[in-house]
Design an enzyme around this catalytic site. Structure first.
Site, mmCIF file in Angstrom:
data_model
loop_
_atom_site.group_PDB
_atom_site.id
_atom_site.type_symbol
_atom_site.label_atom_id
_atom_site.label_comp_id
_atom_site.label_asym_id
_atom_site.label_seq_id
_atom_site.Cartn_x
_atom_site.Cartn_y
_atom_site.Cartn_z
ATOM 1 N N THR A 133 10.019 5.625 50.728
ATOM 2 C CA THR A 133 10.255 4.783 51.906
ATOM 3 C C THR A 133 9.649 5.386 53.167
ATOM 4 O OG1 THR A 133 12.027 4.076 53.389
ATOM 5 C CG2 THR A 133 12.515 5.955 52.025
ATOM 6 N N ASP A 134 9.389 4.527 54.160
ATOM 7 C CA ASP A 134 8.916 5.022 55.467
ATOM 8 C C ASP A 134 10.034 5.745 56.218
ATOM 9 O OD1 ASP A 134 10.493 2.802 56.107
ATOM 10 O OD2 ASP A 134 8.940 1.760 57.260
ATOM 11 N N GLU A 135 11.293 5.559 55.765
ATOM 12 C CA GLU A 135 12.418 6.140 56.516
ATOM 13 C C GLU A 135 12.420 7.664 56.477
ATOM 14 O OE1 GLU A 135 16.117 4.015 56.177
ATOM 15 O OE2 GLU A 135 15.100 2.187 55.555
ATOM 16 N N TYR A 159 20.676 8.544 53.330
ATOM 17 C CA TYR A 159 19.726 7.870 52.434
ATOM 18 C C TYR A 159 18.325 8.464 52.583
ATOM 19 C CZ TYR A 159 16.199 4.399 51.104
ATOM 20 O OH TYR A 159 15.082 3.790 50.581
ATOM 21 N N ALA A 161 17.330 11.209 53.929
ATOM 22 C CA ALA A 161 17.261 12.636 53.580
ATOM 23 C C ALA A 161 17.173 12.806 52.066
ATOM 24 C CB ALA A 161 18.473 13.370 54.135
ATOM 25 N N LYS A 163 15.951 10.604 49.946
ATOM 26 C CA LYS A 163 14.620 10.159 49.498
ATOM 27 C C LYS A 163 13.567 11.220 49.852
ATOM 28 C CE LYS A 163 13.431 6.760 47.869
ATOM 29 N NZ LYS A 163 13.316 6.339 46.449
ATOM 30 N N PRO A 214 25.677 -10.796 61.734
ATOM 31 C CA PRO A 214 25.985 -9.567 62.471
ATOM 32 C C PRO A 214 24.733 -8.815 62.913
ATOM 33 C CG PRO A 214 26.408 -9.286 60.112
ATOM 34 C CD PRO A 214 25.876 -10.668 60.289
HETATM 35 P P1 NAD Z 1 17.992 -1.647 44.879
HETATM 36 O O1 NAD Z 1 19.178 -0.934 45.416
HETATM 37 O O2 NAD Z 1 17.901 -3.119 45.007
HETATM 38 O O3 NAD Z 1 17.832 -1.322 43.309
HETATM 39 C C1 NAD Z 1 17.983 -0.051 42.789
HETATM 40 C C2 NAD Z 1 18.094 -0.175 41.275
HETATM 41 O O4 NAD Z 1 18.209 1.155 40.726
HETATM 42 C C3 NAD Z 1 19.333 -0.950 40.812
HETATM 43 O O5 NAD Z 1 18.986 -1.844 39.776
HETATM 44 C C4 NAD Z 1 20.264 0.138 40.299
HETATM 45 O O6 NAD Z 1 21.135 -0.308 39.260
HETATM 46 C C5 NAD Z 1 19.279 1.176 39.803
HETATM 47 N N1 NAD Z 1 19.830 2.534 39.770
HETATM 48 C C6 NAD Z 1 20.559 3.152 40.733
HETATM 49 N N2 NAD Z 1 20.885 4.398 40.336
HETATM 50 C C7 NAD Z 1 20.316 4.574 39.117
HETATM 51 C C8 NAD Z 1 20.281 5.650 38.208
HETATM 52 N N3 NAD Z 1 20.889 6.808 38.461
HETATM 53 N N4 NAD Z 1 19.608 5.491 37.055
HETATM 54 C C9 NAD Z 1 18.998 4.317 36.746
HETATM 55 N N5 NAD Z 1 19.016 3.260 37.568
HETATM 56 C C10 NAD Z 1 19.665 3.395 38.739
HETATM 57 O O7 NAD Z 1 16.746 -0.922 45.545
HETATM 58 P P2 NAD Z 1 15.324 -1.540 45.908
HETATM 59 O O8 NAD Z 1 15.413 -2.175 47.236
HETATM 60 O O9 NAD Z 1 14.812 -2.310 44.762
HETATM 61 O O10 NAD Z 1 14.477 -0.208 46.077
HETATM 62 C C11 NAD Z 1 13.687 0.312 45.013
HETATM 63 C C12 NAD Z 1 13.021 1.587 45.492
HETATM 64 O O11 NAD Z 1 12.211 1.309 46.623
HETATM 65 C C13 NAD Z 1 14.029 2.664 45.929
HETATM 66 O O12 NAD Z 1 13.548 3.899 45.503
HETATM 67 C C14 NAD Z 1 14.010 2.568 47.450
HETATM 68 O O13 NAD Z 1 14.312 3.817 48.024
HETATM 69 C C15 NAD Z 1 12.570 2.167 47.697
HETATM 70 N N6 NAD Z 1 12.355 1.406 48.933
HETATM 71 C C16 NAD Z 1 13.042 0.237 49.172
HETATM 72 C C17 NAD Z 1 12.770 -0.482 50.337
HETATM 73 C C18 NAD Z 1 13.451 -1.800 50.626
HETATM 74 O O14 NAD Z 1 13.197 -2.389 51.690
HETATM 75 N N7 NAD Z 1 14.272 -2.342 49.749
HETATM 76 C C19 NAD Z 1 11.840 -0.013 51.270
HETATM 77 C C20 NAD Z 1 11.186 1.200 50.994
HETATM 78 C C21 NAD Z 1 11.434 1.887 49.807
HETATM 79 P P1 TYD Z 2 18.618 -2.997 56.365
HETATM 80 O O1 TYD Z 2 18.224 -4.302 55.776
HETATM 81 O O2 TYD Z 2 19.937 -2.406 55.994
HETATM 82 O O3 TYD Z 2 17.428 -1.989 56.095
HETATM 83 P P2 TYD Z 2 17.174 -0.493 56.720
HETATM 84 O O4 TYD Z 2 18.425 0.006 57.319
HETATM 85 O O5 TYD Z 2 16.784 0.268 55.496
HETATM 86 O O6 TYD Z 2 16.054 -0.656 57.695
HETATM 87 O O7 TYD Z 2 18.619 -3.177 57.934
HETATM 88 C C1 TYD Z 2 17.460 -3.622 58.629
HETATM 89 C C2 TYD Z 2 17.771 -3.543 60.108
HETATM 90 O O8 TYD Z 2 18.775 -4.526 60.420
HETATM 91 C C3 TYD Z 2 18.358 -2.203 60.526
HETATM 92 O O9 TYD Z 2 17.863 -1.891 61.831
HETATM 93 C C4 TYD Z 2 19.849 -2.458 60.592
HETATM 94 C C5 TYD Z 2 19.938 -3.916 60.975
HETATM 95 N N1 TYD Z 2 21.110 -4.663 60.470
HETATM 96 C C6 TYD Z 2 21.885 -5.439 61.336
HETATM 97 O O10 TYD Z 2 21.611 -5.528 62.548
HETATM 98 N N2 TYD Z 2 22.948 -6.124 60.816
HETATM 99 C C7 TYD Z 2 23.290 -6.052 59.504
HETATM 100 O O11 TYD Z 2 24.299 -6.667 59.094
HETATM 101 C C8 TYD Z 2 22.469 -5.257 58.616
HETATM 102 C C9 TYD Z 2 22.796 -5.157 57.153
HETATM 103 C C10 TYD Z 2 21.387 -4.590 59.155
#
Ligand code: NAD
Ligand code: TYD
Length: 356
Positions: A133-135, A159, A161, A163, A214
């Site tokens: 992630t970019d975070e 989270y 940290a 990653k 929210p």
């Molecule tokens: P998500 O939370 O929707 O899905 C995570 C999946 O991993 C779930 O199906 C869960 O059951 C599975 N899982 C969790 N712990 C596990 C374990 N110990 N063993 C096997 N499976 C396990 O997450 P996502 O949004 O699909 O993110 C996928 C990846 O992309 C993650 O590594 C996340 O850090 C990264 N990422 C996500 C975003 C985003 O915007 N969603 C952005 C940047 C990076």
């Molecule tokens: P989120 O979708 O949780 O992704 P991330 O925290 O990984 O960026 O949140 C996106 C942005 O929206 C973040 O700045 C937090 C904000 N946010 C709200 O303002 N209200 C909400 O209910 C949620 C879930 C997030």
């Protein structure tokens, strides 16, 4: 075959569906722990597809991972599995350390044991692609340039940290053991099958249910939004042509303050599913916007510079935020069965805890 971890989650699930939409694609072994975020309904269309093997398991289970790698002669591992929600990491960081750090470590060790015994050719062709992630880069000021791959790591939440720690492990396994790894760091994804704890699906579903939308703090925090299918195409491209040991930032060039994102969603809903009773301001979805307490340690701005991926590997996102959000809202309107399935008791408990 390839091994996907976390393929019942949001991005992993989209990746599995996209990959197998190509009839010529290799099969997928999909290992997922099915936490609250994993959902087999996402993979329903693959029920009778012999190219998809689902295994209910944990990436931290070394023996399971090693046996699957051997049994299916895996040629690439794509590590999506993670605990992924910042707010949950604030309430309870333990699971994040367990899966994101220790889970990745055990998976790397299983992959290293398997890879070491491969033939020279198979070793050369093998890939471990780590999805991050970019975070991990921390927070930007309004005038800072977007994150490049050389930006220092400054994670601020449990989270990010966790990653960042996993990214460092992956990097070290390359430098020390020559494991053929590549890491991608992408911005906020949105699109179909997104669990409604994250901003965009939460706002769509709350709006439709007549509930508050929210906004944390002043709503001026900026995220850089990437349509999930663009992320999938980036991963396929990196897997195909990325340089070993390199990292690639993936972003959609769509920086937006949260409040603007919520207004865009409300506008799309006003068009696609207008509320009964005319177009008065109180009948618009934006009237449901509610300001709530800010997230502790809330990062102010993320922005991705995806130039390296675009110039070196020729990848470009296909969607703008406007086209991607239209498709996303339409998807949620058309897929109520999926959303009803995830709005279970445990989801309601989370909403109560977080938005009390
Ligand atoms: P998500 O939370 O929707 O899905 C995570 C999946 O991993 C779930 O199906 C869960 O059951 C599975 N899982 C969790 N712990 C596990 C374990 N110990 N063993 C096997 N499976 C396990 O997450 P996502 O949004 O699909 O993110 C996928 C990846 O992309 C993650 O590594 C996340 O850090 C990264 N990422 C996500 C975003 C985003 O915007 N969603 C952005 C940047 C990076
Ligand atoms: P989120 O979708 O949780 O992704 P991330 O925290 O990984 O960026 O949140 C996106 C942005 O929206 C973040 O700045 C937090 C904000 N946010 C709200 O303002 N209200 C909400 O209910 C949620 C879930 C997030």
């Amino acid at each position: 075959m390839i091994l996907v971890t976390g393929g019942a989650g949001f991005i992993g699930g989209n990746f599995v569906l996209d990959w197998l939409a190509n009839p010529a694609a290799e099969g997928i072994v999909n290992i997922d722990k099915l936490t609250y975020a994993g959902n087999l309904a996402t993979l329903k269309s693959l029920e009778n597809d012999g190219r998809h093997v689902f295994v209910h398991g944990d990436i931290g289970d070394y023996d399971l991972a090693l046996s699957l790698l051997k049994k299916y002669s895996i040629r690439a591992v794509l590590n999506f599995a993670a605990e992924s929600h910042v707010d949950r990491s604030i309430h309870g960081p333990g699971d994040f350390i367990q899966t994101n750090v220790l889970g990745t470590f055990n998976l790397l060790e299983a992959v290293r044991a398997y890879w070491s015994d491969l033939s020279d050719l198979a070793k050369k062709e093998f890939r471990f692609l780590h999805v991050s992630t970019d975070e991990v880069y921390g927070s930007l000021s309004p005038t800072d340039p977007a994150f490049s791959e050389t930006h220092p790591y400054e994670p601020n939440s449990p989270y990010s940290a966790s990653k960042a720690a996993s990214d460092h492990l992956v990097r070290a396994w390359h430098h020390t053991y020559d494991l053929p790894v590549i890491t991608t760091n992408c911005s906020n994804n949105y699109g179909p099958y997104h669990f409604p704890e994250k901003l965009i699906p939460l706002v769509i579903l709350n709006a439709l249910a007549g509930k508050p939308l929210p906004i944390y703090g002043d709503g001026q925090q900026i995220r850089d939004w990437l349509y999930v299918k663009d992320h999938c195409s980036a991963i396929r491209r990196v897997l195909e042509a990325g340089q070993l040991g390199e990292t690639y930032n993936v972003g959609g060039w769509n920086e937006k303050p949260n409040l603007d994102v919520v207004h865009v969603i409300c506008g799309v809903l006003d068009q696609l599913r207008p509320k009964a009773g005319g177009i008065d301001a109180e009948n618009k979805y934006a009237s449901q916007i509610t300001y709530v307490k800010d997230r502790p340690g809330h990062d102010r701005r993320y922005a991705i510079d995806a130039t390296k991926l675009e110039c070196e590997l020729g990848w470009k996102p296909a969607e703008t935020f406007e086209t991607g959000i239209q498709k996303t809202v339409q998807w949620y309107l058309d897929n109520q069965e999926w959303t009803e399935g995830v709005l279970s008791g445990s989801y309601r408990d989370w909403v109560k805890k977080q938005y009390n």
